[in-house]
Scaffold this active site. Structure first.
Site, mmCIF file in Angstrom:
data_model
loop_
_atom_site.group_PDB
_atom_site.id
_atom_site.type_symbol
_atom_site.label_atom_id
_atom_site.label_comp_id
_atom_site.label_asym_id
_atom_site.label_seq_id
_atom_site.Cartn_x
_atom_site.Cartn_y
_atom_site.Cartn_z
ATOM 1 N N GLU A 45 1.051 -1.334 -0.224
ATOM 2 C CA GLU A 45 0.140 0.267 -0.290
ATOM 3 C C GLU A 45 0.975 1.350 0.008
ATOM 4 O OE1 GLU A 45 -3.626 1.047 2.575
ATOM 5 O OE2 GLU A 45 -2.625 0.123 3.183
ATOM 6 N N LYS A 114 -8.987 3.602 -2.532
ATOM 7 C CA LYS A 114 -9.122 2.675 -1.376
ATOM 8 C C LYS A 114 -11.105 2.947 -1.159
ATOM 9 C CE LYS A 114 -7.342 1.126 3.325
ATOM 10 N NZ LYS A 114 -5.892 0.971 4.056
ATOM 11 N N CYS A 174 -5.768 -3.736 2.253
ATOM 12 C CA CYS A 174 -5.349 -2.999 3.179
ATOM 13 C C CYS A 174 -6.858 -3.565 4.803
ATOM 14 C CB CYS A 174 -4.470 -2.569 3.823
ATOM 15 S SG CYS A 174 -3.319 -2.833 5.403
ATOM 16 N N PRO A 355 22.239 2.775 29.404
ATOM 17 C CA PRO A 355 22.316 2.854 31.254
ATOM 18 C C PRO A 355 21.798 1.229 31.178
ATOM 19 C CG PRO A 355 20.760 5.064 29.760
ATOM 20 C CD PRO A 355 20.975 4.264 28.654
ATOM 21 N N SER A 357 21.085 -0.859 33.617
ATOM 22 C CA SER A 357 21.006 -1.475 35.518
ATOM 23 C C SER A 357 20.581 -2.046 36.320
ATOM 24 C CB SER A 357 19.724 -0.259 35.584
ATOM 25 O OG SER A 357 17.787 -1.652 35.078
ATOM 26 N N GLY A 358 20.872 -3.228 35.632
ATOM 27 C CA GLY A 358 20.691 -4.742 35.846
ATOM 28 C C GLY A 358 19.608 -5.112 36.170
ATOM 29 N N GLY A 359 18.637 -4.941 35.884
ATOM 30 C CA GLY A 359 17.114 -5.104 35.857
ATOM 31 C C GLY A 359 16.766 -5.949 34.704
ATOM 32 N N SER A 362 16.616 -3.502 31.179
ATOM 33 C CA SER A 362 17.816 -2.889 29.937
ATOM 34 C C SER A 362 18.224 -3.886 29.738
ATOM 35 C CB SER A 362 18.519 -1.692 31.072
ATOM 36 O OG SER A 362 18.901 -2.716 32.278
#
Length: 696
Positions: A45, A114, A174, A355, A357-359, A362
């Site tokens: 499209e 369309k 579509c 960055p 964070s250790g979580g 991220s």
């Protein structure tokens, strides 16, 4: 005797307003289709200008340049000998339409506007275009530059059928496939055996099944051949168009292009036997309904049947043994990764800064980048020249360099940094370091405590008093301010690093800063405005915490990495308050809601369109075995209270990859007020209901 037709459809990685690039990809797809003896080629499209032009569709230039691109295609004799179905915007009698232009041998056969426009969720087609009236037909005067090429002044414009004598072709675009009264039903009753659908359909987790069901169902019901084309890639916005071009015959998939790939042009073709369509229709309740069918006007064209029907070696393409369908965790590994690659290479940036964070959030973002590097290496191994050239530019290398190791390439384009304070734990620092080793990123470990103390000293100087954390006897205001100082300093440092790391590494340019906030926290407003959730782009911004855990678990198995399981098992924490012997900050405790509950609230609010009272009534039934009515009521009220007071944060969310139907993205997808009175009337009704029935 069989009646064979070779038909082709494609995925194209088009880009809004990239007229020359879009043109070249269209022409390449036509040449590939011809190489395989196709008599008909359909593309995505609005492929000429790119689907995601947004308000550029309101500009005259977009229409002028689209005609100029079409003129180039019409003049190119390498595009002759095949019917080509091309998508572009057209202005007719001062009104803008989303159109298909059907061409053959340098002439235009038909313009098909369309009929049903997409106008919900991510789509605002009614802002730019007007829907064409069903089965209306008119005459369109072609622009002079087209008249000179085609030797035509007028061409039919309308909702028509293309009649090739031995077969009829009908058109959907579509959204029309997703509507209750899809055009293919009436088209089939008018003798149409080949249906086309040129699409600009975006990726959402778990959406492909619905699309596949609609495409196969269209021909399983009434027989026929369905050609589905789709755009693929990042068109310059939050959406990723996920390809999956298909050819379906009588409900069976006989050709499937890839859903996620870095290929600029991918063509899928099939040899179909139209007699099979006619035989199929003779076995279903079809004939009598044709008597009441609404008639379409037709435009005639030469035969689409191939010339070699009688040769004994000619066979119809067989159905695909197994249609490729990805699990949600695989979709996360592929869709956002491909989106990031398009964004990176087209923005001309030098790489990404993230960055760590250790979580898990991220971690997920880093793994998506690493997945991108794996895809790039795979495409290079397959000889994808476009990817090879982009990879060399990003790596600042000349030929013969080709990335062969995802970790080596990741080191070149991804810089990560752990920004610790006195509130950070050794566990998160270690996890961030081990993750960086696993994926190969260029990693830094920075202690920003001195910056935090400088800011606190300044505040103490201003007010003559040093703010304290809650665990040290401070007020809520003091506690919040101290947390926000850390969060916002990380954002400032992230942007500083994104500029200076390329300088000190000698690669030049600057890095795109990646955000890593998930959809559930955004919905609840559980983030600091303009902290390190503020970034250039965010690949996980509309993905739930639960899906991210599944994704990291999938990566742990795929990459054979033990450190990733630690991210899954760790308690989610912002680490913005001091850790004591009896207190460790927990995200779910802070929010008063679990991530599972937030996902449920998000879907009920956005997808099911439920307000506070209706949501409470729904959850009263669904959660009655898990908690009592009073607790359900309190959770619903808590969610809507914090949603309402934090709604302003969602107006400045980092642009995120769209992956989830309950994304709170204010700028495109979820249009709501950002100043609320937090639902006092609705909450009162909930309380009255609980008071009356809660003890039963």
């Amino acid at each position: 005797m069989s009646k064979f037709a070779v038909l082709a459809t494609c995925n194209l990685n088009q880009w809004a307003l990239d007229f020359e690039g879009n043109r070249d990809r269209i022409i390449e797809s036509i040449k590939i289709a011809k190489k395989h003896d196709a008599k008909f080629r359909i593309g995505p499209e609005l492929e000429v200008c790119g689907y995601g032009c947004q308000d550029h569709f309101l500009e005259y230039d977009t229409y002028l340049h689209s005609w100029q691109v079409l003129a180039d295609i019409l003049k190119d004799e390498s595009c002759y000998g095949i019917v080509i179905d091309i998508g572009m915007p057209i202005s007719f009698k001062g009104v803008r339409y989303n159109c298909r232009v059907i061409c053959l041998d340098g002439k235009i056969l038909l313009i098909r506007p369309k009929v049903w426009l997409a106008n919900d969720g991510n789509y605002r087609e009614m802002r730019y275009f007007i829907p064409w009236t069903e089965r209306k037909v008119d005459q369109f005067q072609l622009p002079e530059l087209i008249q000179k090429i085609c030797r035509q002044k007028y061409v039919t414009i309308g909702d028509c059928v293309l009649d090739a004598g031995d077969v009829r072709v009908g058109f959907e675009t579509c959204e029309e496939m997703f509507t209750p009264q899809s055009p293919h039903i009436q088209l089939a009753l008018n003798g149409v055996e080949i249906f086309t659908n040129s699409s600009g359909s975006h990726h959402e987790l778990r959406k492909f099944d619905k699309r596949l069901s609609l495409i196969t169902g269209a021909t399983r019901l009434c027989g026929g051949v369905y050609l589905y084309a789709n755009q693929r890639g990042c068109d310059g916005d939050r959406l990723y168009y996920d390809g999956s071009a298909m050819i379906v015959v009588n409900g069976d998939v006989v050709g499937q292009a890839s859903q996620f790939s870095l290929k600029e042009v991918e063509v899928v073709y099939a040899r179909v036997d139209l007699r099979e369509v006619r035989n199929y229709r003779s076995a279903v309740s079809f004939g009598m309904q044709t008597l009441n069918a609404i008639k379409y006007e037709v435009v005639h064209v030469d035969s689409l049947i191939n010339d070699d029907n009688n040769h004994p070696s000619i066979r119809a393409t067989k159905p695909v043994k197994k249609v490729q369908i990805f699990l949600p965790q695989q979709e996360i590994a592929l869709g956002p990764a491909c989106w990031l690659w398009d964004y990176l290479r087209r923005s001309k940036s030098s790489g990404f800064f993230l960055p760590l964070s250790g979580g898990i959030d991220s971690c997920s973002t880093a793994l998506i980048v690493f997945s991108m590097c794996r895809i790039v290496v795979g495409e290079c191994a397959d000889g994808n020249q476009t990817v090879i050239e982009d990879a060399r530019r990003l790596a600042k290398e000349e030929a013969p360099y080709i990335p062969t190791d995802p970790k080596e390439f990741c080191n070149r384009i991804l810089s990560t940094c752990y920004m610790g304070t006195d509130n950070s734990s050794d566990d998160t620092r270690r996890r961030a370091l081990e993750l960086s080793k696993t994926i190969g990123s260029y990693h830094l470990d920075v202690n920003i405590q001195s910056c935090v103390e400088s800011m606190i000293s300044l505040v103490s100087l201003i007010f003559g008093r040093t703010p304290q954390y809650s665990v040290n006897g401070g007020s809520n205001s003091e506690n919040l301010a101290l947390q926000n100082i850390q969060a916002r300093l990380r954002m400032v440092l992230a942007y500083t690093m994104a500029v200076l790391i390329p300088f000190f590494r000698g690669i030049g340019g600057s890095l795109l800063v990646l955000g890593s906030g998930n959809v559930d926290e955004a919905l609840r407003g559980y983030f600091t405005k303009y902290d390190n959730s503020s970034a250039d782009i965010n690949p996980i911004g509309s993905i739930s915490k639960e899906d991210l855990k599944r994704f990291v678990s999938y990566c742990a198995e795929t990459f054979n990495s033990s450190i990733l399981q630690e991210f899954i098992d760790a308690t989610p924490t912002a680490e913005l308050e001091p850790i004591t012997s009896d207190y460790v900050q927990s995200d779910e405790v802070d929010m008063g809601l679990t991530y599972h509950e937030l996902s449920a609230f998000g879907r009920l609010r956005k997808v099911n369109k439920l307000g506070p009272y209706s949501m409470f009534m729904r959850l009263r039934d669904e959660w009655q075995n898990d908690m009592d009515m009073e607790e359900i009521a309190e959770k619903v009220k808590r969610f809507f209270y914090y949603y309402s007071i934090n709604r302003h944060k969602m107006t400045v969310l980092t642009p995120s990859y769209h992956a989830e139907a309950y994304s709170p993205d204010d700028n495109r997808f979820d249009l709501r007020p950002f100043l609320y009175r937090p639902f006092p009337y609705q909450f009162k009704l909930i309380d009255e209901y609980v008071k009356q029935y809660g003890s039963e």
